[in-house]
Motif scaffolding. Structure first.
Motif, PDB file in Angstrom:
ATOM      1  N   ARG A 200     -12.428  22.527  -2.861  1.00 28.25           N
ATOM      2  CA  ARG A 200     -12.561  21.181  -2.299  1.00 28.25           C
ATOM      3  C   ARG A 200     -11.244  20.854  -1.608  1.00 28.25           C
ATOM      4  O   ARG A 200     -10.165  21.082  -2.173  1.00 28.25           O
ATOM      5  CB  ARG A 200     -12.858  20.136  -3.368  1.00 28.25           C
ATOM      6  N   VAL A 201     -11.331  20.330  -0.390  1.00 25.63           N
ATOM      7  CA  VAL A 201     -10.143  20.069   0.419  1.00 25.63           C
ATOM      8  C   VAL A 201     -10.022  18.573   0.672  1.00 25.63           C
ATOM      9  O   VAL A 201     -10.980  17.924   1.119  1.00 25.63           O
ATOM     10  CB  VAL A 201     -10.210  20.839   1.757  1.00 25.63           C
ATOM     11  N   ILE A 202      -8.833  18.037   0.394  1.00 29.92           N
ATOM     12  CA  ILE A 202      -8.583  16.597   0.497  1.00 29.92           C
ATOM     13  C   ILE A 202      -7.415  16.370   1.450  1.00 29.92           C
ATOM     14  O   ILE A 202      -6.283  16.774   1.158  1.00 29.92           O
ATOM     15  CB  ILE A 202      -8.272  16.012  -0.894  1.00 29.92           C
ATOM     16  N   PRO A 203      -7.645  15.763   2.620  1.00 30.42           N
ATOM     17  CA  PRO A 203      -6.537  15.447   3.530  1.00 30.42           C
ATOM     18  C   PRO A 203      -5.598  14.410   2.919  1.00 30.42           C
ATOM     19  O   PRO A 203      -6.034  13.480   2.232  1.00 30.42           O
ATOM     20  CB  PRO A 203      -7.249  14.881   4.774  1.00 30.42           C
ATOM     21  N   ILE A 204      -4.287  14.589   3.183  1.00 25.09           N
ATOM     22  CA  ILE A 204      -3.259  13.688   2.666  1.00 25.09           C
ATOM     23  C   ILE A 204      -2.358  13.255   3.814  1.00 25.09           C
ATOM     24  O   ILE A 204      -1.879  14.087   4.586  1.00 25.09           O
ATOM     25  CB  ILE A 204      -2.402  14.379   1.587  1.00 25.09           C
ATOM     26  N   ALA A 205      -2.127  11.963   3.922  1.00 30.71           N
ATOM     27  CA  ALA A 205      -1.141  11.424   4.869  1.00 30.71           C
ATOM     28  C   ALA A 205      -0.082  10.692   4.059  1.00 30.71           C
ATOM     29  O   ALA A 205      -0.414   9.874   3.197  1.00 30.71           O
ATOM     30  CB  ALA A 205      -1.791  10.478   5.878  1.00 30.71           C
ATOM     31  N   CYS A 206       1.189  11.005   4.310  1.00 26.50           N
ATOM     32  CA  CYS A 206       2.256  10.365   3.543  1.00 26.50           C
ATOM     33  C   CYS A 206       3.378   9.910   4.463  1.00 26.50           C
ATOM     34  O   CYS A 206       3.755  10.628   5.392  1.00 26.50           O
ATOM     35  CB  CYS A 206       2.788  11.298   2.459  1.00 26.50           C
ATOM     36  N   LYS A 207       3.856   8.724   4.214  1.00 26.89           N
ATOM     37  CA  LYS A 207       4.917   8.116   5.007  1.00 26.89           C
ATOM     38  C   LYS A 207       5.938   7.484   4.067  1.00 26.89           C
ATOM     39  O   LYS A 207       5.731   7.435   2.855  1.00 26.89           O
ATOM     40  CB  LYS A 207       4.343   7.059   5.961  1.00 26.89           C
ATOM     41  N   GLY A 208       7.035   6.983   4.632  1.00 29.52           N
ATOM     42  CA  GLY A 208       8.051   6.321   3.828  1.00 29.52           C
ATOM     43  C   GLY A 208       8.836   5.345   4.675  1.00 29.52           C
ATOM     44  O   GLY A 208       8.859   5.444   5.903  1.00 29.52           O
ATOM     45  N   ASN A 209       9.463   4.373   4.022  1.00 24.90           N
ATOM     46  CA  ASN A 209      10.242   3.374   4.763  1.00 24.90           C
ATOM     47  C   ASN A 209      11.337   2.800   3.873  1.00 24.90           C
ATOM     48  O   ASN A 209      11.265   2.835   2.648  1.00 24.90           O
ATOM     49  CB  ASN A 209       9.329   2.263   5.289  1.00 24.90           C
ATOM     50  N   HIS A 210      12.356   2.253   4.539  1.00 28.45           N
ATOM     51  CA  HIS A 210      13.433   1.523   3.860  1.00 28.45           C
ATOM     52  C   HIS A 210      13.302   0.025   4.095  1.00 28.45           C
ATOM     53  O   HIS A 210      14.224  -0.728   3.776  1.00 28.45           O
ATOM     54  CB  HIS A 210      14.799   1.983   4.381  1.00 28.45           C
ATOM     55  N   SER A 211      12.191  -0.416   4.660  1.00 28.89           N
ATOM     56  CA  SER A 211      12.099  -1.782   5.172  1.00 28.89           C
ATOM     57  C   SER A 211      11.488  -2.787   4.210  1.00 28.89           C
ATOM     58  O   SER A 211      11.870  -3.947   4.196  1.00 28.89           O
ATOM     59  CB  SER A 211      11.294  -1.782   6.477  1.00 28.89           C
ATOM     60  N   GLY A 212      10.485  -2.383   3.411  1.00 28.06           N
ATOM     61  CA  GLY A 212       9.876  -3.338   2.503  1.00 28.06           C
ATOM     62  C   GLY A 212       8.377  -3.195   2.444  1.00 28.06           C
ATOM     63  O   GLY A 212       7.764  -2.346   3.105  1.00 28.06           O
ATOM     64  N   LEU A 213       7.758  -4.050   1.637  1.00 35.14           N
ATOM     65  CA  LEU A 213       6.339  -3.954   1.343  1.00 35.14           C
ATOM     66  C   LEU A 213       5.474  -4.095   2.592  1.00 35.14           C
ATOM     67  O   LEU A 213       4.482  -3.377   2.762  1.00 35.14           O
ATOM     68  CB  LEU A 213       5.956  -5.010   0.300  1.00 35.14           C
ATOM     69  N   SER A 214       5.823  -5.025   3.494  1.00 37.00           N
ATOM     70  CA  SER A 214       4.997  -5.231   4.689  1.00 37.00           C
ATOM     71  C   SER A 214       4.958  -3.971   5.549  1.00 37.00           C
ATOM     72  O   SER A 214       3.935  -3.671   6.183  1.00 37.00           O
ATOM     73  CB  SER A 214       5.519  -6.418   5.499  1.00 37.00           C
ATOM     74  N   SER A 215       6.062  -3.218   5.576  1.00 37.13           N
ATOM     75  CA  SER A 215       6.071  -1.965   6.333  1.00 37.13           C
ATOM     76  C   SER A 215       5.126  -0.943   5.703  1.00 37.13           C
ATOM     77  O   SER A 215       4.503  -0.141   6.404  1.00 37.13           O
ATOM     78  CB  SER A 215       7.482  -1.385   6.405  1.00 37.13           C
ATOM     79  N   SER A 216       5.009  -0.972   4.384  1.00 35.95           N
ATOM     80  CA  SER A 216       4.081  -0.054   3.723  1.00 35.95           C
ATOM     81  C   SER A 216       2.638  -0.394   4.066  1.00 35.95           C
ATOM     82  O   SER A 216       1.804   0.507   4.202  1.00 35.95           O
ATOM     83  CB  SER A 216       4.289  -0.088   2.205  1.00 35.95           C
ATOM     84  N   TYR A 217       2.313  -1.679   4.223  1.00 34.17           N
ATOM     85  CA  TYR A 217       0.962  -2.047   4.660  1.00 34.17           C
ATOM     86  C   TYR A 217       0.672  -1.399   6.015  1.00 34.17           C
ATOM     87  O   TYR A 217      -0.391  -0.804   6.227  1.00 34.17           O
ATOM     88  CB  TYR A 217       0.827  -3.566   4.799  1.00 34.17           C
ATOM     89  N   THR A 218       1.620  -1.527   6.939  1.00 34.79           N
ATOM     90  CA  THR A 218       1.436  -0.970   8.282  1.00 34.79           C
ATOM     91  C   THR A 218       1.344   0.547   8.237  1.00 34.79           C
ATOM     92  O   THR A 218       0.531   1.158   8.937  1.00 34.79           O
ATOM     93  CB  THR A 218       2.604  -1.398   9.193  1.00 34.79           C
TER      94      THR A 218
END
Length: 446
Positions: A200-218
């Motif tokens: 079973r194959v599951i695509p993963i997208a991962c990002k990171g930020n130093h800016s705050g919670l609102s940046s994580s929403y985006t």
């Protein structure tokens, strides 16, 4: 400036990681996606196609506080970027890039992990690079933990998506074949497998930020477009995971994560002999939506693994994983046969730039297991340190001989038996051993 011996101890010290996944997060990410769509329409740009109905991950599957060591995170990052082909190392020494974060994290068993003073200073100059790479390490460590919980009778392999997809699709103008022209792709696939059975194959997208919670929403809203770019089987039935790691300059880091459920992702086809070489395919790009009338709709941009490609894709994933392990051990000669021309086979056969090559000529014994691999010597706060990356000797020999099927059978059987120690007294330094047989270790050079 911390003494180097203290830094090494800190790398092996477990610390807590905050995990945020609830319905409020899903709602805020949906709102961020709607706002982005609105802005795109205002600029006469088509809205992105995103994974619908992102949901929180139940706490029973992924605890809201997870314990990791910085060294384990760096090991995870190093394995993930081994085939990245982003630096002058041309693939043979890409994984050493994880070592620049040796002093970026701080924490202990009684606290939550956060950026250290050096990590905060680095963020002032290299925000996107540091947050993105550290975000990858934390996301993949937690994704592996989550999938091991859900599939206890299977093995979880993390595969770089671009490398795997290149075996079938031309991703850029440098690749031969019909180009997809679509820049949205997941960064990784998790292959959940068991010898002799469909993966079973599951695509993963991962990002990171130093800016705050609102940046994580985006970021999570953007990540939903990346995972939507690959369909395995039926339309919109491929499950996926999206992550955004928030690394504030003041306070503990938090990994925000959501998932999309679905019945797809299964490569249900007669298995190929994985020892056989893989050739580049030329799959026509595009994802075919379901037909609602006599006239089939036009394909949408992306990458569609249809049933006739299941066996080929499982073959590509297994050999790409093998290539990542042999490259992590510094063996270019063993790596090249596992990759196709479009995947970068030539990067492991030609000359390398000065000081960027790796050679599989080092051997060490950790925690009563013999490993073979490559080493790297550099200065950490003026002290010379030695780093070793490699693979358990007995399982590496299978990879060296091209025996992928045998390698997978062996690590599947040993998946719960590898040591979990974070420090080897005999080596006198931090150590991380993963269930794929790989190891990363560092010590002061005598």
């Amino acid at each position: 400036m911390k003494p180097t011996a203290v830094i090494l101890k800190d790398l092996a010290e477990p610390s807590n990681i905050a995990v945020h996944s609830n319905s409020e997060l899903a709602g805020n990410v949906s709102a961020a996606a709607a706002d982005d769509d609105k802005q795109r329409k205002g600029k006469d740009v088509d809205p992105l196609r995103r994974k619908p109905e992102l949901q929180p991950i139940p706490a029973k599957d992924l605890a809201r506080s997870a314990e990791l060591t910085p060294w384990d995170v760096l090991h995870t990052l190093g394995r993930a970027i081994t085939l990245a082909r982003r630096g002058a190392g041309r693939g043979l020494a890409e994984h050493w890039g994880c070592l620049k974060y040796n002093q970026a994290l701080t924490g202990d068993a009684a606290s939550f992990m956060a950026l250290s003073a050096e990590g905060r200073e680095t963020a002032d100059y290299y925000k996107a690079l540091q947050s993105g790479e550290l975000g990858t390490g934390f996301a993949l460590a937690l994704a592996t933990r989550l999938l091991n919980m859900r599939y206890p009778d299977r093995f979880v392999s993390i595969v770089p998506a671009d490398t795997a997809l290149r075996a079938g699709w031309a991703l850029t103008s440098r690749d031969s074949g019909p180009r997809s022209g679509y820049r949205y792709r997941p960064q990784f696939f998790a292959e959940v497998w068991k010898p002799g059975e469909p993966s079973r194959v599951i695509p993963i997208a991962c990002k990171g930020n130093h800016s705050g919670l609102s940046s994580s929403y985006t970021q999570l809203a953007s990540a939903s477009a990346h995972v939507e770019a690959v369909h395995i089987g039926a339309w919109d039935e491929t499950p996926c995971l999206v992550f955004s790691t928030e690394l504030p300059l003041d306070g503990p880091l938090t990994v925000h994560t959501l998932e999309a459920e679905g019945s797809g992702g299964w490569l249900d086809a007669p298995a190929r002999v994985l020892d056989h070489p893989l050739e580049d395919d030329n799959v026509f790009p595009g994802i075919q939506p379901p037909t609602q009338s006599k006239t089939p709709p036009e394909p949408v941009p992306g990458y569609h693994v249809k049933p006739d490609l299941y066996a080929w894709f499982q073959h590509a994933l297994a050999r790409t994983t093998a290539a990542g392990l042999t490259a992590f051990a510094g063996d270019g000669k063993a790596t090249a046969p596992y990759l196709t021309k479009r995947q970068g086979q030539r990067h492991f056969t030609g000359l390398s730039h000065a000081a960027t090559n790796s050679v599989q000529d080092a051997r060490h014994r950790f925690l009563d297991i013999d490993f073979v691999g490559t080493d790297h010597v550099f200065r950490l706060n003026r002290k010379r340190v030695e780093v070793f990356s490699g693979v358990a000797k007995n399982v590496f020999r299978h990879l060296e001989k091209g025996q992928v099927d045998q390698y997978r059978r062996e690590i599947y059987a040993r998946r719960s038996t590898w040591p979990r120690d974070t420090w080897d007294p005999r080596w006198n330094g931090p150590i991380s051993v993963h269930s794929d047989g790989s190891v990363l270790a560092m010590r002061l050079l005598r």
